[in-house]
Write an enzyme that holds these catalytic residues in place. Structure first.
Site, PDB file in Angstrom:
ATOM      1  N   LYS A  91      98.851  36.672 117.191  1.00  0.00           N
ATOM      2  CA  LYS A  91      98.381  35.407 117.763  1.00  0.00           C
ATOM      3  C   LYS A  91      99.571  34.653 118.314  1.00  0.00           C
ATOM      4  O   LYS A  91     100.511  34.341 117.591  1.00  0.00           O
ATOM      5  CB  LYS A  91      97.656  34.592 116.692  1.00  0.00           C
ATOM      6  CG  LYS A  91      97.242  33.217 117.196  1.00  0.00           C
ATOM      7  CD  LYS A  91      96.292  32.546 116.253  1.00  0.00           C
ATOM      8  CE  LYS A  91      95.982  31.143 116.730  1.00  0.00           C
ATOM      9  NZ  LYS A  91      95.052  30.456 115.840  1.00  0.00           N
ATOM     10  N   SER A 111      89.502  29.534 124.618  1.00  0.00           N
ATOM     11  CA  SER A 111      88.917  28.362 125.279  1.00  0.00           C
ATOM     12  C   SER A 111      89.533  28.081 126.640  1.00  0.00           C
ATOM     13  O   SER A 111      88.827  27.726 127.588  1.00  0.00           O
ATOM     14  CB  SER A 111      89.067  27.152 124.364  1.00  0.00           C
ATOM     15  OG  SER A 111      90.441  26.925 124.056  1.00  0.00           O
ATOM     16  N   ARG A 136      91.185  22.899 120.869  1.00  0.00           N
ATOM     17  CA  ARG A 136      91.697  21.836 119.990  1.00  0.00           C
ATOM     18  C   ARG A 136      90.962  20.532 120.249  1.00  0.00           C
ATOM     19  O   ARG A 136      90.806  19.703 119.353  1.00  0.00           O
ATOM     20  CB  ARG A 136      93.210  21.694 120.160  1.00  0.00           C
ATOM     21  CG  ARG A 136      93.942  22.899 119.581  1.00  0.00           C
ATOM     22  CD  ARG A 136      95.455  22.798 119.730  1.00  0.00           C
ATOM     23  NE  ARG A 136      96.080  24.068 119.348  1.00  0.00           N
ATOM     24  CZ  ARG A 136      97.366  24.347 119.552  1.00  0.00           C
ATOM     25  NH1 ARG A 136      98.158  23.453 120.117  1.00  0.00           N
ATOM     26  NH2 ARG A 136      97.847  25.521 119.181  1.00  0.00           N
ATOM     27  N   TYR A 173      83.133  32.910 124.588  1.00  0.00           N
ATOM     28  CA  TYR A 173      82.136  31.839 124.689  1.00  0.00           C
ATOM     29  C   TYR A 173      81.048  32.204 125.699  1.00  0.00           C
ATOM     30  O   TYR A 173      80.028  31.549 125.769  1.00  0.00           O
ATOM     31  CB  TYR A 173      82.826  30.522 125.074  1.00  0.00           C
ATOM     32  CG  TYR A 173      83.867  30.102 124.049  1.00  0.00           C
ATOM     33  CD1 TYR A 173      83.488  29.446 122.873  1.00  0.00           C
ATOM     34  CD2 TYR A 173      85.221  30.392 124.233  1.00  0.00           C
ATOM     35  CE1 TYR A 173      84.428  29.084 121.919  1.00  0.00           C
ATOM     36  CE2 TYR A 173      86.173  30.035 123.284  1.00  0.00           C
ATOM     37  CZ  TYR A 173      85.770  29.390 122.132  1.00  0.00           C
ATOM     38  OH  TYR A 173      86.703  29.039 121.186  1.00  0.00           O
ATOM     39  N   GLU A 182     103.738  42.844 113.309  1.00  0.00           N
ATOM     40  CA  GLU A 182     102.734  41.976 112.677  1.00  0.00           C
ATOM     41  C   GLU A 182     101.479  42.777 112.312  1.00  0.00           C
ATOM     42  O   GLU A 182     100.936  42.638 111.222  1.00  0.00           O
ATOM     43  CB  GLU A 182     102.338  40.836 113.638  1.00  0.00           C
ATOM     44  CG  GLU A 182     103.347  39.701 113.729  1.00  0.00           C
ATOM     45  CD  GLU A 182     103.216  38.713 112.577  1.00  0.00           C
ATOM     46  OE1 GLU A 182     102.392  38.943 111.675  1.00  0.00           O
ATOM     47  OE2 GLU A 182     103.962  37.717 112.580  1.00  0.00           O
ATOM     48  N   LYS A 229     103.139  24.806 117.358  1.00  0.00           N
ATOM     49  CA  LYS A 229     102.925  25.809 116.308  1.00  0.00           C
ATOM     50  C   LYS A 229     103.888  26.985 116.432  1.00  0.00           C
ATOM     51  O   LYS A 229     103.608  28.077 115.934  1.00  0.00           O
ATOM     52  CB  LYS A 229     101.460  26.285 116.350  1.00  0.00           C
ATOM     53  CG  LYS A 229     100.433  25.163 116.126  1.00  0.00           C
ATOM     54  CD  LYS A 229      99.024  25.712 115.902  1.00  0.00           C
ATOM     55  CE  LYS A 229      98.036  24.595 115.579  1.00  0.00           C
ATOM     56  NZ  LYS A 229      96.685  25.121 115.270  1.00  0.00           N
ATOM     57  N   LYS A 255      95.363  37.615 120.539  1.00  0.00           N
ATOM     58  CA  LYS A 255      94.894  36.330 121.038  1.00  0.00           C
ATOM     59  C   LYS A 255      96.035  35.578 121.682  1.00  0.00           C
ATOM     60  O   LYS A 255      97.118  35.535 121.077  1.00  0.00           O
ATOM     61  CB  LYS A 255      94.349  35.550 119.839  1.00  0.00           C
ATOM     62  CG  LYS A 255      93.786  34.204 120.144  1.00  0.00           C
ATOM     63  CD  LYS A 255      93.330  33.575 118.864  1.00  0.00           C
ATOM     64  CE  LYS A 255      92.915  32.156 119.131  1.00  0.00           C
ATOM     65  NZ  LYS A 255      92.730  31.418 117.912  1.00  0.00           N
TER      66      LYS A 255
END
Ligand code: PBG
Length: 335
Positions: free
Chosen positions: A205, A285, A215, A324, A244, A228, A259
């Protein structure tokens, strides 16, 4: 006249257009197929009064009450979509430093899980494991001495995953990017008789601009202090994604996720080829908003853009895609 023993793969003997000349042959030789079974539908749920409240930055997406989420799960079932993924928007007044709401067994997500399992038990329920939707600082872990504290966060995340699994979630999906979280969650599940719960880890990610509209949708943007980058990955890196993923599989992940989606198909390809575990990607998004903005302006054809992008995920090696657009895509696919 001499005939070569086999046709050289050169013009005019080779004419690739022959395999594209009509719909029947194009269908016959298609290497990749997209079906509703490849789709996961992310649902934003909320504890607000309205059954469906529009998200301004994501046209066509609504914040759903638990009742409306159950309705959406029935729609997913009828469209042949195997699973939904839940993301919470909770009352900001309930947020605090440790994200207490994340581990409330009677909180929004457990309520939604139960409502969905009541209405459409055959639909898989995937829950996001991260604290960002519940903390007053908008981070995915807890903060100690001004830093995101890895090991203290693990305890909260493992408890959150346990609460979700206990309420009936089929899949817990840690999206927090703390080190060792898959192991902490797997141990908590094992210790509590929940060994059959799947872990779909957001293994690769990236710290991405494309989470912006989400968000806004879950209400973490207003809270977020800083970025982040100390836990989500640097978008300059690719080998790091393999490290990872290897760790998460070793710690007990059943499936992994990359992602964001489209800008990261190179990562999907490397991960799926290297590990041969079910690899998912999230058309996030910002990707959705970008496409919807163009569609609204008449610059992109909605149906074609949806099917092309989702097929590209499959072509790159995805077992499935969180999108979505899931209900629209399933309808286009003739569900
Ligand atoms: C939070 C989380 C994020 C998304 C899913 N889970 C955002 C973030 O890390 O800030 C993004 C989903 C999207 O953009 O559609 N842990």
């Amino acid at each position: 006249m001499t005939t070569p023993p086999f046709a050289p793969a050169a013009f005019p003997f080779a004419r690739p257009r022959r395999l594209r000349a009509s719909p029947w042959v194009r269908r016959l030789v298609a290497e990749t197929t997209l079906t509703p079974a490849d789709l996961i539908w992310p649902l934003i749920v909320h504890d607000g009064a309205e059954d469906r409240a529009p998200v301004a930055s994501m046209p066509g997406v609504f914040r759903l009450s638990p009742r409306a989420a159950a309705q959406a799960a029935k729609e997913a079932r009828d469209l042949g979509i195997p699973a939904v993924a839940l993301f919470p928007n909770v009352d900001p007044a309930t947020k605090d430093a440790i994200g207490t709401g994340a581990t409330d067994p009677d909180g929004l997500i457990p309520d939604c899980i139960r409502a969905i399992k009541d209405a459409a038990p055959e639909v898989g329920v995937i829950c996001d494991v991260a604290l960002d939707c519940y903390t007053d600082h908008g981070h995915d872990g807890v903060i100690e001495n001004g830093r995101i504290a890895n090991d203290a966060s693990l305890e909260r995340l493992a408890e959150q995953a346990f609460i979700q699994a206990h309420a009936g979630a089929d899949v817990v999906a840690p999206s927090d990017m703390m080190d060792g979280r898959v192991q902490a969650i797997r141990e908590a599940l094992e210790a509590n008789g929940l060994q059959d719960t799947l872990i779909l880890s957001y293994a690769a990610k990236y710290a991405s601009a494309f989470y912006g509209p989400y968000r806004d949708a879950v209400g973490s943007a207003a809270m977020l202090t800083g970025d982040k980058k100390t836990y989500q990955m640097d978008f300059a890196n690719s080998d790091e994604a393999l490290r990872e993923v290897a760790m998460d599989i070793a710690e007990g992940a059943d499936a992994v996720m990359v992602k964001p989606g489209l800008p990261y198909l190179d990562i999907v390809r490397r991960v799926s080829e290297t590990f041969k575990v079910p690899t998912f990607a999230y058309q996030v998004s910002g990707e959705y908003a970008m496409m919807q903005a163009s569609i609204a302006n008449g610059w992109l054809d909605q149906d074609r853009a949806i099917l092309e992008t989702l097929t590209a995920f499959k072509r790159a090696g995805c077992a499935g895609v969180l999108t979505y657009f899931a209900p629209q895509a399933a309808r286009l696919l003739g569900a």
